[in-house]
Design a protein around this motif. Structure first.
Motif, PDB file in Angstrom:
ATOM      1  N   GLU A 317       0.836  -1.192   0.000  1.00 52.10           N
ATOM      2  CA  GLU A 317       0.000   0.000   0.000  1.00 52.10           C
ATOM      3  C   GLU A 317       0.880   1.255   0.000  1.00 52.10           C
ATOM      4  N   LEU A 318       0.504   2.258  -0.764  1.00 54.44           N
ATOM      5  CA  LEU A 318       1.252   3.502  -0.819  1.00 54.44           C
ATOM      6  C   LEU A 318       0.768   4.415   0.307  1.00 54.44           C
ATOM      7  N   VAL A 319       1.694   4.869   1.131  1.00 59.10           N
ATOM      8  CA  VAL A 319       1.352   5.742   2.251  1.00 59.10           C
ATOM      9  C   VAL A 319       2.258   6.970   2.212  1.00 59.10           C
ATOM     10  N   PHE A 320       1.642   8.144   2.165  1.00 61.72           N
ATOM     11  CA  PHE A 320       2.386   9.400   2.215  1.00 61.72           C
ATOM     12  C   PHE A 320       2.523   9.866   3.664  1.00 61.72           C
ATOM     13  N   SER A 321       3.730  10.309   4.016  1.00 58.42           N
ATOM     14  CA  SER A 321       3.971  10.962   5.297  1.00 58.42           C
ATOM     15  C   SER A 321       4.522  12.357   5.024  1.00 58.42           C
ATOM     16  N   GLY A 322       4.822  13.105   6.080  1.00 60.02           N
ATOM     17  CA  GLY A 322       5.307  14.474   5.875  1.00 60.02           C
ATOM     18  C   GLY A 322       6.444  14.852   6.800  1.00 60.02           C
ATOM     19  N   GLY A 323       7.308  13.882   7.125  1.00 58.97           N
ATOM     20  CA  GLY A 323       8.363  14.126   8.104  1.00 58.97           C
ATOM     21  C   GLY A 323       9.364  15.196   7.711  1.00 58.97           C
ATOM     22  N   TYR A 324       9.560  15.400   6.407  1.00 57.67           N
ATOM     23  CA  TYR A 324      10.553  16.386   5.983  1.00 57.67           C
ATOM     24  C   TYR A 324      10.045  17.820   6.092  1.00 57.67           C
TER      25      TYR A 324
END
Length: 593
Positions: A317-324
């Motif tokens: 599954e493709l999961v986007f995060s935003g840690g940067y």
């Protein structure tokens, strides 16, 4: 995506016809010999390479076959926690293309008898054991992890193992390992570009990342969405790219928690679909409490106690995060200028318990403290060589240290179980944060300026807590705040995925039900009562573990006075819960064979 190979080079061979195939042994992978073109033999992680999505060997091979870039330029183009392994038979080289930020950490072991390299520390350890070399665990890494709640102040959890510094790739020939610089990234501030030009480039990079990643073939595409700013920045990029309808949005936690409330309202505001599926599918539970605590640490070979553990089902599954997004605000300096005093800076960043000026009050021993001071100083020096401006000196310690070992390793360690990717991965996003002054970073100018490029409405809507500081409005003008159109009680459109996780009703509990005292403490700490109940169990078991081990055995790395405090005190801050849990996990990992 799943397994990283270990590349071994034994001591000088007596074979007359020397080639990379009789000088190297490649474990955990099959390599076709005699090819007349470069062959990809492993991909560890997922990401964008030369503008194209790569999550497996076939996709990487197509990029290699079609690209006109040399290896240096190709590696510099990588976005995401990914390492691509290549055998180039015509040039007699093995190439490890490392992502520029070094978020897919590549480890190297070197001795008179052998050299070895892998982007998976466990693969490196296991590969070396096949030739009779058994790595020794290093509790210095674990001690600093417990003290700071992240890695990065030590390079590896095993002795005599180092990591490749960021902005380099590896080229292995018949004789040596060569670390090659990404010369296009030798000045991370990109001084030839103005702030506005960097805004344009960062925005374009992020949208191109989304467009490339959106080609990933999976049953679910999920983007994390909380009440904070980083995930909202990713949402802005999805809206700007027109890809938001391809994704469902996920927020963990209770329906009454601020994160969940805001994420539901954002979903209604922009007609988004939400899901309660994170993309991770637990197929079972650890058998014991010790396994429950230690398995996440074991999964990363002692690098991180994160979300990855062996009870998860392999998936894509493709999961986007935003840690940067942390690159775009004051991650370490907290608005205070670095004056060259490393010890004071570390105390401000990591807290008094970890780095007090008084040795008797520190969690870590004096040798571990001196090691950390030297390492932190070296990280800052690395940033100076990469053109970081004076106001961003401490950012180097974050970029090269904490971010790689926390954000990067969290993403990389999940790669067997989910295609996790951060679309904010861009050298221009990094440069945008570095371009800002100390005061601008402390007020998150770069983050909100980029958010406004994507979708101006997002900044005006409520966050989980006040995020827009007076200095931002003083310099950029007043922000016209607006409320959400829909009441938080209105449920957004929900998408339910059929997956095979165990029913919550069958999930075992390792802890007693929180007592009234636990609930009262949790209310004071603004945390979940179950975490307070868990802490009591951790402390009880820690007392036994430390007693059985002997305080003298761990005093080389920890201060016995503070260890006794951790295992006996009632928590008065949420950090106390993390410290006891991390200490228990670290000691279990260290003491187990």
């Amino acid at each position: 995506m799943y397994n990283a190979p270990c590349v071994l080079k034994l001591k000088a061979s007596s074979v007359h016809e020397r080639s990379i195939f009789n000088q190297y042994r490649i474990l955990n992978s099959s390599v076709r010999l005699g090819a007349s073109r470069p062959i990809v033999f492993a991909v560890h992680g997922v990401g964008v390479v030369d503008g194209k999505w790569v999550s497996n060997i076939g996709e990487a091979q197509r990029v290699i076959d079609e690209t006109e870039l040399d290896y240096e330029s190709l590696g510099a183009s990588i976005k995401g926690s990914i390492t691509v392994y290549i055998v180039d038979v015509p040039s007699q080289k093995i190439i490890l293309l490392c992502d520029p930020f070094g978020s897919s950490i590549v480890y190297v072991y070197e001795s008179d008898a052998c050299k070895a390299v892998s982007s998976d520390l466990a693969s490196l350890r296991d590969g070396l054991s096949t030739v009779g070399i058994h790595l020794e665990k290093d509790l210095t890494y674990a001690a600093l992890y417990v003290a700071t709640n992240t890695g990065g102040l030590a390079q590896s959890s095993y002795m005599n193992v180092r990591s490749i510094e960021p902005f380099r790739y590896l080229s292995l020939d018949v004789d040596e390992f060569h670390e090659v610089e990404y010369k296009s990234l030798d000045n991370l501030s990109f001084p030839s570009y103005s702030y506005d030009e960097l805004l344009d480039k960062a925005a374009n990079d992020v949208i191109q990342n989304i467009e490339a990643a959106s080609t990933h073939n999976s049953r679910a595409k999920i983007s994390q969405l909380t009440g904070g700013a980083d995930s909202r920045l990713v949402l802005g990029a999805l809206l700007a790219s027109g890809k938001e309808t391809e994704f469902n949005f996920y927020c963990s936690g209770n329906i009454n928690e601020p994160d969940k409330i805001i994420s539901r309202q954002l979903s209604n505001q922009f007609d988004l679909s939400m899901t309660d599926y994170s993309g991770l599918n637990p197929m079972g539970q650890p058998d014991t409490f010790e396994d429950f605590i230690s398995q996440p640490f074991d999964t990363t070979a002692g690098i991180l106690s994160g979300p990855a553990h062996p009870m998860l089902e392999f998936g894509d599954e493709l999961v986007f995060s935003g840690g940067y997004g942390e690159f775009l605000r004051s991650a370490f300096d907290k608005g205070q200028r670095y004056d060259g005093d490393v010890a004071t800076a570390m105390k401000r960043i990591y807290g008094n318990t970890a780095f007090s000026e008084f040795p008797s009050r520190r969690l870590i021993s004096e040798p571990a403290y001196e090691f950390a001071i030297n390492r932190f100083s070296n990280l800052i020096s690395f940033g100076i060589t990469r053109g970081l401006p004076e106001d961003s000196r401490l950012d180097a310690a974050y970029i090269v240290g904490r971010n790689r070992y926390f954000v990067g390793e969290t993403t990389r360690s999940l790669s067997p179980f989910v295609a996790r990717f951060d679309p904010l991965y861009s050298p221009y996003v990094l440069a945008l944060g570095l371009k800002a002054s100390l005061e601008e970073k402390a007020s998150a100018f770069p983050l909100f300026d980029l958010m406004n490029r994507f979708e101006p409405t997002l900044m005006k809507l409520p966050f989980d807590s006040p995020r827009i500081k007076p200095y931002y409005e003083e310099m950029r003008g007043p922000v016209s705040r607006v409320d959400f159109t829909y009441d938080p009680s209105i449920e957004p459109r929900m998408v339910i995925y059929k997956h095979n996780h165990r029913s919550r009703k069958t999930m075992k509990s390792y802890f007693q039900k929180p007592s009234s005292s636990d609930i009262a403490i949790a209310n004071d700490l603004h945390t979940a009562p179950r975490l307070v109940a868990q802490n009591a169990e951790v402390q009880k078991r820690l007392r036994v573990l430390v007693s059985d081990t002997g305080m003298e055995s761990i005093s080389k790395y920890f201060n016995p006075l503070i260890v006794n405090l951790i295992i006996n005190r009632k928590p008065t801050h949420r950090v106390h819960l993390r410290q006891s849990s991390n200490l228990y996990a670290a000691l279990l990992w260290y003491l187990r064979s």
